[in-house]
Design an enzyme around this catalytic site. Sequence first.
Site, PDB file in Angstrom:
ATOM      1  N   GLU A 129       0.844  -1.205   0.000  1.00  0.00           N
ATOM      2  CA  GLU A 129       0.000   0.000   0.000  1.00  0.00           C
ATOM      3  C   GLU A 129       0.872   1.244   0.000  1.00  0.00           C
ATOM      4  O   GLU A 129       1.932   1.261   0.624  1.00  0.00           O
ATOM      5  CB  GLU A 129      -0.832   0.028   1.291  1.00  0.00           C
ATOM      6  CG  GLU A 129      -2.149  -0.699   1.215  1.00  0.00           C
ATOM      7  CD  GLU A 129      -3.286   0.233   0.784  1.00  0.00           C
ATOM      8  OE1 GLU A 129      -3.020   1.238   0.102  1.00  0.00           O
ATOM      9  OE2 GLU A 129      -4.425  -0.076   1.144  1.00  0.00           O
ATOM     10  N   ASP A 130       0.398   2.300  -0.633  1.00  0.00           N
ATOM     11  CA  ASP A 130       1.104   3.580  -0.560  1.00  0.00           C
ATOM     12  C   ASP A 130       0.927   4.198   0.828  1.00  0.00           C
ATOM     13  O   ASP A 130       1.876   4.601   1.479  1.00  0.00           O
ATOM     14  CB  ASP A 130       0.625   4.542  -1.656  1.00  0.00           C
ATOM     15  CG  ASP A 130      -0.891   4.738  -1.696  1.00  0.00           C
ATOM     16  OD1 ASP A 130      -1.631   4.043  -0.946  1.00  0.00           O
ATOM     17  OD2 ASP A 130      -1.362   5.598  -2.468  1.00  0.00           O
ATOM     18  N   ASP A 160      -4.659   5.311   5.593  1.00  0.00           N
ATOM     19  CA  ASP A 160      -5.226   6.555   6.112  1.00  0.00           C
ATOM     20  C   ASP A 160      -6.396   6.188   7.034  1.00  0.00           C
ATOM     21  O   ASP A 160      -6.188   5.869   8.203  1.00  0.00           O
ATOM     22  CB  ASP A 160      -5.642   7.386   4.894  1.00  0.00           C
ATOM     23  CG  ASP A 160      -6.194   8.745   5.224  1.00  0.00           C
ATOM     24  OD1 ASP A 160      -5.662   9.410   6.126  1.00  0.00           O
ATOM     25  OD2 ASP A 160      -7.165   9.171   4.570  1.00  0.00           O
ATOM     26  N   LYS A 167      -0.951   6.959   8.512  1.00  0.00           N
ATOM     27  CA  LYS A 167      -1.502   8.138   9.204  1.00  0.00           C
ATOM     28  C   LYS A 167      -2.433   7.628  10.300  1.00  0.00           C
ATOM     29  O   LYS A 167      -3.659   7.635  10.141  1.00  0.00           O
ATOM     30  CB  LYS A 167      -2.348   8.964   8.228  1.00  0.00           C
ATOM     31  CG  LYS A 167      -1.620  10.023   7.439  1.00  0.00           C
ATOM     32  CD  LYS A 167      -2.627  11.008   6.833  1.00  0.00           C
ATOM     33  CE  LYS A 167      -2.540  11.064   5.347  1.00  0.00           C
ATOM     34  NZ  LYS A 167      -3.508  11.949   4.690  1.00  0.00           N
ATOM     35  N   PHE A 171      -2.265  16.017   3.968  1.00  0.00           N
ATOM     36  CA  PHE A 171      -2.503  15.369   2.678  1.00  0.00           C
ATOM     37  C   PHE A 171      -1.214  15.439   1.882  1.00  0.00           C
ATOM     38  O   PHE A 171      -0.708  16.525   1.602  1.00  0.00           O
ATOM     39  CB  PHE A 171      -3.658  16.005   1.895  1.00  0.00           C
ATOM     40  CG  PHE A 171      -4.130  15.104   0.791  1.00  0.00           C
ATOM     41  CD1 PHE A 171      -5.132  14.167   1.017  1.00  0.00           C
ATOM     42  CD2 PHE A 171      -3.527  15.150  -0.456  1.00  0.00           C
ATOM     43  CE1 PHE A 171      -5.522  13.288   0.015  1.00  0.00           C
ATOM     44  CE2 PHE A 171      -3.916  14.264  -1.470  1.00  0.00           C
ATOM     45  CZ  PHE A 171      -4.914  13.347  -1.228  1.00  0.00           C
ATOM     46  N   ARG A 223       2.042  12.615  -8.983  1.00  0.00           N
ATOM     47  CA  ARG A 223       2.577  11.272  -8.695  1.00  0.00           C
ATOM     48  C   ARG A 223       4.082  11.203  -8.950  1.00  0.00           C
ATOM     49  O   ARG A 223       4.792  10.434  -8.329  1.00  0.00           O
ATOM     50  CB  ARG A 223       1.909  10.223  -9.591  1.00  0.00           C
ATOM     51  CG  ARG A 223       0.473   9.924  -9.234  1.00  0.00           C
ATOM     52  CD  ARG A 223       0.048   8.630  -9.928  1.00  0.00           C
ATOM     53  NE  ARG A 223      -1.389   8.488 -10.011  1.00  0.00           N
ATOM     54  CZ  ARG A 223      -2.161   8.011  -9.037  1.00  0.00           C
ATOM     55  NH1 ARG A 223      -1.637   7.656  -7.901  1.00  0.00           N
ATOM     56  NH2 ARG A 223      -3.463   7.903  -9.204  1.00  0.00           N
TER      57      ARG A 223
HETATM   58  P1  IMP Z   1      -7.874   4.790   3.242  1.00  0.00           P
HETATM   59  O1  IMP Z   1      -8.807   3.799   2.641  1.00  0.00           O
HETATM   60  O2  IMP Z   1      -8.589   5.986   3.829  1.00  0.00           O
HETATM   61  O3  IMP Z   1      -6.879   4.198   4.215  1.00  0.00           O
HETATM   62  O4  IMP Z   1      -7.066   5.436   2.079  1.00  0.00           O
HETATM   63  C1  IMP Z   1      -6.392   4.682   1.215  1.00  0.00           C
HETATM   64  C2  IMP Z   1      -6.097   5.379  -0.082  1.00  0.00           C
HETATM   65  O5  IMP Z   1      -6.454   6.775  -0.102  1.00  0.00           O
HETATM   66  C3  IMP Z   1      -4.617   5.330  -0.249  1.00  0.00           C
HETATM   67  O6  IMP Z   1      -4.222   4.111  -0.841  1.00  0.00           O
HETATM   68  C4  IMP Z   1      -4.366   6.546  -1.119  1.00  0.00           C
HETATM   69  O7  IMP Z   1      -4.484   6.195  -2.470  1.00  0.00           O
HETATM   70  C5  IMP Z   1      -5.443   7.529  -0.717  1.00  0.00           C
HETATM   71  N1  IMP Z   1      -4.911   8.507   0.258  1.00  0.00           N
HETATM   72  C6  IMP Z   1      -5.093   8.577   1.583  1.00  0.00           C
HETATM   73  N2  IMP Z   1      -4.409   9.594   2.123  1.00  0.00           N
HETATM   74  C7  IMP Z   1      -3.759  10.177   1.110  1.00  0.00           C
HETATM   75  C8  IMP Z   1      -2.860  11.284   1.023  1.00  0.00           C
HETATM   76  O8  IMP Z   1      -2.474  11.961   2.011  1.00  0.00           O
HETATM   77  N3  IMP Z   1      -2.399  11.571  -0.226  1.00  0.00           N
HETATM   78  C9  IMP Z   1      -2.743  10.867  -1.338  1.00  0.00           C
HETATM   79  N4  IMP Z   1      -3.562   9.828  -1.298  1.00  0.00           N
HETATM   80  C10 IMP Z   1      -4.078   9.482  -0.089  1.00  0.00           C
END
Ligand code: IMP
Length: 190
Positions: free
Chosen positions: A107-108, A111, A139, A160, A173
């Site tokens: 995963e990148d 969040d 995060k 962000f 990106r």
């Molecule tokens: P989650 O499902 O809220 O954990 O978010 C997952 C996805 O949201 C990540 O794989 C990212 O692609 C995107 N995302 C969450 N936070 C950020 C950020 O700070 N910058 C860019 N993409 C984010």
Amino acid sequence: MTLANAPAGEESGAPLPTVISADAISRRVRELGVEISAAYTDREPVLVLVLHGAFIFAADLARALTAGYQVESLALASYHGRESSGQVQVVKDLGCEIAGRDVLIVEDIVDTGRTAAAALALLESRDPRSIEVVALLDKPSRRVIEVNPRWVGFEIEDVFVVGYGLDLDGRFRGLPYIASADALDLKGDS
Ligand code: IMP
């Protein structure tokens, strides 16, 4: 020149503030490569690259691994602009069976945890031998679903971020470092 192929850092007209430098990322990815390789000695994990944000991290991480691996990708959609919609959809599924395999989800960023939790639930239901998550960024202050990646590159504050594969509506990106996009005034962004 379009915004999509503008040189790194020039898309906003001014460099974005650095959160994690390219050198720090590169050092940490090499460390992760060593740790992960040690965990998969004599095994060939399926690296499940979660598109699209993880593609640069996964490419560097894969080259830092000494263990053999197979690469697959999974596309899940949940984000529009800066806020998660709260729904996670499978946009593209794996191209192989993972029953009995060791799976490493790449995963990148974790969040809210919704995407990682959805990926885990989907892939766990297919009876892998093991399943773990490695996330470049974490995060924890934003979590709404408990997810604990086994490996994390960097824990960050509630900012962000863009760059090194992470985007804001498809932009930034290609930045070689992780930058804060919080100061950007993006008209029409949701
Ligand atoms: P989650 O499902 O809220 O954990 O978010 C997952 C996805 O949201 C990540 O794989 C990212 O692609 C995107 N995302 C969450 N936070 C950020 C950020 O700070 N910058 C860019 N993409 C984010």
